[in-house]
Design a protein around this motif. Structure first.
Motif, PDB file in Angstrom:
ATOM      1  N   GLY A  11       0.820  -1.215   0.000  1.00  0.00           N
ATOM      2  CA  GLY A  11       0.000   0.000   0.000  1.00  0.00           C
ATOM      3  C   GLY A  11       0.850   1.260   0.000  1.00  0.00           C
ATOM      4  O   GLY A  11       0.551   2.226  -0.709  1.00  0.00           O
ATOM      5  N   GLY A  12       1.922   1.248   0.786  1.00  0.00           N
ATOM      6  CA  GLY A  12       2.822   2.398   0.818  1.00  0.00           C
ATOM      7  C   GLY A  12       3.504   2.631  -0.514  1.00  0.00           C
ATOM      8  O   GLY A  12       3.655   3.770  -0.962  1.00  0.00           O
ATOM      9  N   LEU A  13       3.905   1.549  -1.162  1.00  0.00           N
ATOM     10  CA  LEU A  13       4.524   1.683  -2.486  1.00  0.00           C
ATOM     11  C   LEU A  13       3.544   2.263  -3.502  1.00  0.00           C
ATOM     12  O   LEU A  13       3.915   3.102  -4.324  1.00  0.00           O
ATOM     13  N   LEU A  14       2.300   1.819  -3.434  1.00  0.00           N
ATOM     14  CA  LEU A  14       1.289   2.361  -4.350  1.00  0.00           C
ATOM     15  C   LEU A  14       1.049   3.845  -4.100  1.00  0.00           C
ATOM     16  O   LEU A  14       0.934   4.635  -5.036  1.00  0.00           O
ATOM     17  N   LEU A  15       0.967   4.235  -2.840  1.00  0.00           N
ATOM     18  CA  LEU A  15       0.749   5.648  -2.523  1.00  0.00           C
ATOM     19  C   LEU A  15       1.954   6.509  -2.902  1.00  0.00           C
ATOM     20  O   LEU A  15       1.792   7.675  -3.260  1.00  0.00           O
ATOM     21  N   MET A  16       3.146   5.935  -2.831  1.00  0.00           N
ATOM     22  CA  MET A  16       4.343   6.690  -3.195  1.00  0.00           C
ATOM     23  C   MET A  16       4.364   7.059  -4.677  1.00  0.00           C
ATOM     24  O   MET A  16       5.021   8.016  -5.074  1.00  0.00           O
ATOM     25  N   CYS A  17       3.644   6.315  -5.481  1.00  0.00           N
ATOM     26  CA  CYS A  17       3.607   6.605  -6.923  1.00  0.00           C
ATOM     27  C   CYS A  17       2.942   7.953  -7.205  1.00  0.00           C
ATOM     28  O   CYS A  17       3.162   8.538  -8.262  1.00  0.00           O
ATOM     29  N   PHE A  18       2.118   8.430  -6.283  1.00  0.00           N
ATOM     30  CA  PHE A  18       1.371   9.669  -6.496  1.00  0.00           C
ATOM     31  C   PHE A  18       1.981  10.867  -5.781  1.00  0.00           C
ATOM     32  O   PHE A  18       1.424  11.951  -5.805  1.00  0.00           O
ATOM     33  N   GLU A  19       3.104  10.688  -5.135  1.00  0.00           N
ATOM     34  CA  GLU A  19       3.742  11.757  -4.377  1.00  0.00           C
ATOM     35  C   GLU A  19       5.140  12.022  -4.919  1.00  0.00           C
ATOM     36  O   GLU A  19       5.746  11.187  -5.580  1.00  0.00           O
ATOM     37  N   ARG A  20       5.643  13.209  -4.594  1.00  0.00           N
ATOM     38  CA  ARG A  20       7.013  13.563  -4.953  1.00  0.00           C
ATOM     39  C   ARG A  20       7.964  12.911  -3.948  1.00  0.00           C
ATOM     40  O   ARG A  20       7.712  12.911  -2.749  1.00  0.00           O
ATOM     41  N   TRP A  21       9.030  12.335  -4.438  1.00  0.00           N
ATOM     42  CA  TRP A  21       9.990  11.648  -3.584  1.00  0.00           C
ATOM     43  C   TRP A  21      10.908  12.658  -2.893  1.00  0.00           C
ATOM     44  O   TRP A  21      11.282  13.667  -3.472  1.00  0.00           O
ATOM     45  N   HIS A  22      11.257  12.360  -1.654  1.00  0.00           N
ATOM     46  CA  HIS A  22      12.197  13.175  -0.890  1.00  0.00           C
ATOM     47  C   HIS A  22      13.361  12.285  -0.479  1.00  0.00           C
ATOM     48  O   HIS A  22      13.157  11.182   0.023  1.00  0.00           O
ATOM     49  N   PRO A  23      14.580  12.748  -0.641  1.00  0.00           N
ATOM     50  CA  PRO A  23      15.723  11.904  -0.273  1.00  0.00           C
ATOM     51  C   PRO A  23      15.862  11.775   1.243  1.00  0.00           C
ATOM     52  O   PRO A  23      15.460  12.663   1.994  1.00  0.00           O
ATOM     53  N   VAL A  24      16.409  10.648   1.653  1.00  0.00           N
ATOM     54  CA  VAL A  24      16.737  10.443   3.066  1.00  0.00           C
ATOM     55  C   VAL A  24      18.081  11.121   3.306  1.00  0.00           C
ATOM     56  O   VAL A  24      19.065  10.836   2.635  1.00  0.00           O
TER      57      VAL A  24
END
Length: 102
Positions: A11-24
């Protein structure tokens, strides 16, 4: 525990597809590890509570996580507590008290 982790990951991976990624970064890695460690410990504790404790009591107490997270959000991050959210928290507390009387 395994299926909870599996479903949460997918579920988290699916939701990440719709958000901008932020680096760790070094600034947020501690927070990220802390959230992951405490969430894992909490899930293990809840699983054990359902195994060895009274199921109804464990379920009632687990619903209080909604109340505590709303209050923590208001105290720490200044989230607004609306009348609807206060009524919902009251309903959770009262229903837990009523269910616990059995």
């Amino acid at each position: 525990m395994f299926y909870f982790a599996l479903i949460s990951t997918v579920g988290g991976l699916l939701l990440m597809c719709f958000e901008r990624w932020h680096p760790v970064t070094l600034d947020n890695v501690g927070l990220l590890l802390g959230v992951g460690a405490t969430a894992t410990l909490a899930q293990l504790a809840m699983t054990r509570a359902y195994k060895v404790g009274r199921k109804l009591t464990a379920a009632n107490l687990s619903y209080l996580t909604v109340v505590f997270s709303c209050l923590l959000g208001a105290l720490v991050w200044g989230d607004a507590l609306t009348v609807d959210s206060l009524l919902a928290m009251g309903l959770i507390v009262v229903s837990g008290m009523l269910a616990g009387r059995r």
